[in-house]
Design a protein around this motif. Structure first.
Motif, PDB file in Angstrom:
ATOM      1  N   GLY A  85      36.016  47.534  51.980  1.00  0.00           N
ATOM      2  CA  GLY A  85      36.536  46.162  51.972  1.00  0.00           C
ATOM      3  C   GLY A  85      35.614  45.205  51.242  1.00  0.00           C
ATOM      4  O   GLY A  85      36.062  44.365  50.453  1.00  0.00           O
ATOM      5  N   LEU A  86      34.310  45.328  51.481  1.00  0.00           N
ATOM      6  CA  LEU A  86      33.348  44.469  50.807  1.00  0.00           C
ATOM      7  C   LEU A  86      33.349  44.738  49.300  1.00  0.00           C
ATOM      8  O   LEU A  86      33.288  43.805  48.492  1.00  0.00           O
ATOM      9  CB  LEU A  86      31.953  44.695  51.395  1.00  0.00           C
ATOM     10  N   GLY A  87      33.444  46.002  48.916  1.00  0.00           N
ATOM     11  CA  GLY A  87      33.514  46.347  47.497  1.00  0.00           C
ATOM     12  C   GLY A  87      34.752  45.775  46.831  1.00  0.00           C
ATOM     13  O   GLY A  87      34.694  45.302  45.693  1.00  0.00           O
ATOM     14  N   THR A  88      35.864  45.781  47.543  1.00  0.00           N
ATOM     15  CA  THR A  88      37.097  45.212  46.998  1.00  0.00           C
ATOM     16  C   THR A  88      36.962  43.706  46.802  1.00  0.00           C
ATOM     17  O   THR A  88      37.422  43.158  45.793  1.00  0.00           O
ATOM     18  CB  THR A  88      38.281  45.529  47.936  1.00  0.00           C
ATOM     19  N   VAL A  89      36.311  43.027  47.741  1.00  0.00           N
ATOM     20  CA  VAL A  89      36.095  41.582  47.621  1.00  0.00           C
ATOM     21  C   VAL A  89      35.195  41.280  46.424  1.00  0.00           C
ATOM     22  O   VAL A  89      35.481  40.367  45.633  1.00  0.00           O
ATOM     23  CB  VAL A  89      35.501  41.010  48.931  1.00  0.00           C
ATOM     24  N   PHE A  90      34.100  42.039  46.266  1.00  0.00           N
ATOM     25  CA  PHE A  90      33.218  41.835  45.118  1.00  0.00           C
ATOM     26  C   PHE A  90      33.948  42.116  43.804  1.00  0.00           C
ATOM     27  O   PHE A  90      33.779  41.390  42.821  1.00  0.00           O
ATOM     28  CB  PHE A  90      31.973  42.725  45.217  1.00  0.00           C
ATOM     29  N   PHE A  91      34.757  43.164  43.773  1.00  0.00           N
ATOM     30  CA  PHE A  91      35.504  43.504  42.567  1.00  0.00           C
ATOM     31  C   PHE A  91      36.471  42.379  42.201  1.00  0.00           C
ATOM     32  O   PHE A  91      36.540  41.957  41.043  1.00  0.00           O
ATOM     33  CB  PHE A  91      36.259  44.817  42.773  1.00  0.00           C
ATOM     34  N   ALA A  92      37.213  41.884  43.176  1.00  0.00           N
ATOM     35  CA  ALA A  92      38.177  40.806  42.911  1.00  0.00           C
ATOM     36  C   ALA A  92      37.462  39.518  42.499  1.00  0.00           C
ATOM     37  O   ALA A  92      37.917  38.809  41.594  1.00  0.00           O
ATOM     38  CB  ALA A  92      39.049  40.571  44.138  1.00  0.00           C
ATOM     39  N   GLY A  93      36.346  39.226  43.153  1.00  0.00           N
ATOM     40  CA  GLY A  93      35.575  38.036  42.776  1.00  0.00           C
ATOM     41  C   GLY A  93      35.040  38.137  41.357  1.00  0.00           C
ATOM     42  O   GLY A  93      35.078  37.167  40.590  1.00  0.00           O
ATOM     43  N   GLY A  94      34.541  39.317  40.994  1.00  0.00           N
ATOM     44  CA  GLY A  94      34.044  39.511  39.636  1.00  0.00           C
ATOM     45  C   GLY A  94      35.142  39.394  38.596  1.00  0.00           C
ATOM     46  O   GLY A  94      34.934  38.824  37.523  1.00  0.00           O
ATOM     47  N   ALA A  95      36.301  39.918  38.908  1.00  0.00           N
ATOM     48  CA  ALA A  95      37.439  39.795  37.979  1.00  0.00           C
ATOM     49  C   ALA A  95      37.826  38.333  37.799  1.00  0.00           C
ATOM     50  O   ALA A  95      38.174  37.903  36.689  1.00  0.00           O
ATOM     51  CB  ALA A  95      38.618  40.611  38.493  1.00  0.00           C
ATOM     52  N   THR A  96      37.744  37.562  38.877  1.00  0.00           N
ATOM     53  CA  THR A  96      38.038  36.130  38.785  1.00  0.00           C
ATOM     54  C   THR A  96      37.017  35.428  37.895  1.00  0.00           C
ATOM     55  O   THR A  96      37.383  34.592  37.059  1.00  0.00           O
ATOM     56  CB  THR A  96      38.047  35.502  40.192  1.00  0.00           C
ATOM     57  N   PHE A  97      35.743  35.753  38.058  1.00  0.00           N
ATOM     58  CA  PHE A  97      34.708  35.184  37.190  1.00  0.00           C
ATOM     59  C   PHE A  97      34.987  35.526  35.729  1.00  0.00           C
ATOM     60  O   PHE A  97      34.807  34.685  34.846  1.00  0.00           O
ATOM     61  CB  PHE A  97      33.323  35.713  37.584  1.00  0.00           C
ATOM     62  N   ASN A  98      35.404  36.762  35.446  1.00  0.00           N
ATOM     63  CA  ASN A  98      35.690  37.157  34.073  1.00  0.00           C
ATOM     64  C   ASN A  98      36.846  36.360  33.484  1.00  0.00           C
ATOM     65  O   ASN A  98      36.790  35.938  32.335  1.00  0.00           O
ATOM     66  CB  ASN A  98      35.996  38.648  34.000  1.00  0.00           C
ATOM     67  N   VAL A  99      37.883  36.158  34.271  1.00  0.00           N
ATOM     68  CA  VAL A  99      39.043  35.401  33.778  1.00  0.00           C
ATOM     69  C   VAL A  99      38.657  33.951  33.498  1.00  0.00           C
ATOM     70  O   VAL A  99      39.035  33.378  32.474  1.00  0.00           O
ATOM     71  CB  VAL A  99      40.214  35.490  34.780  1.00  0.00           C
ATOM     72  N   VAL A 100      37.876  33.359  34.384  1.00  0.00           N
ATOM     73  CA  VAL A 100      37.440  31.977  34.166  1.00  0.00           C
ATOM     74  C   VAL A 100      36.514  31.913  32.949  1.00  0.00           C
ATOM     75  O   VAL A 100      36.592  30.979  32.146  1.00  0.00           O
ATOM     76  CB  VAL A 100      36.749  31.418  35.435  1.00  0.00           C
TER      77      VAL A 100
END
Length: 135
Positions: A85-100
């Motif tokens: 679960g923590l890995g999924t949160v970090f992955f989604a957060g990183g993808a958001t940073f990339n899009v921004v």
């Protein structure tokens, strides 16, 4: 109330307020690069945590892991689900940073910076997964 001029036409909109940060091209590209690098590292850290969750399940309960008749609560430890679960949160957060980050700088520049994932993968594999570096 809408303002109209003497001919009955709408008046133009007021000038927009300036942004609270400088809008020069160099600062925008710098911001985009920083966001993209942070996002790439977060994505990689998330992937390593997800891999850790799988290896933790294998180490703790190798017999019932393959037995689908066992309920999911008895197949592995609670830590493996936490890491996943923590890995999924970090992955989604990183993808958001990339899009921004893509909104601030050119994709051609940022994709070259994506190679930081190889270096961060090497680091996280050694530190988190305790793997040995080989050729």
């Amino acid at each position: 109330s809408v303002e109209m001029d003497s001919l009955g036409l709408f008046k133009s909109a007021p000038e927009p307020t300036p942004l609270p940060f400088p809008d020069d091209e160099a600062s925008r590209w710098g911001t985009g690069c920083a966001l993209y690098v942070v996002g790439s590292v977060l994505i990689n850290f998330g992937q390593v945590l997800i891999r850790l969750s799988h290896t933790t399940r294998r180490r703790i309960d190798p017999i019932t892991l393959g037995n689908l008749a066992e309920p999911p609560s008895r197949r592995g430890s609670g830590w493996s689900y936490f890491y996943w679960g923590l890995g999924t949160v970090f992955f989604a957060g990183g993808a958001t940073f990339n899009v921004v980050g893509l909104n601030f700088a050119a994709q051609s520049l940022l994709e070259a910076l994506g190679s930081v994932q190889f270096v961060s993968n090497l680091f996280f594999s050694v530190v988190v997964l305790k793997e040995q570096v080989q050729r």
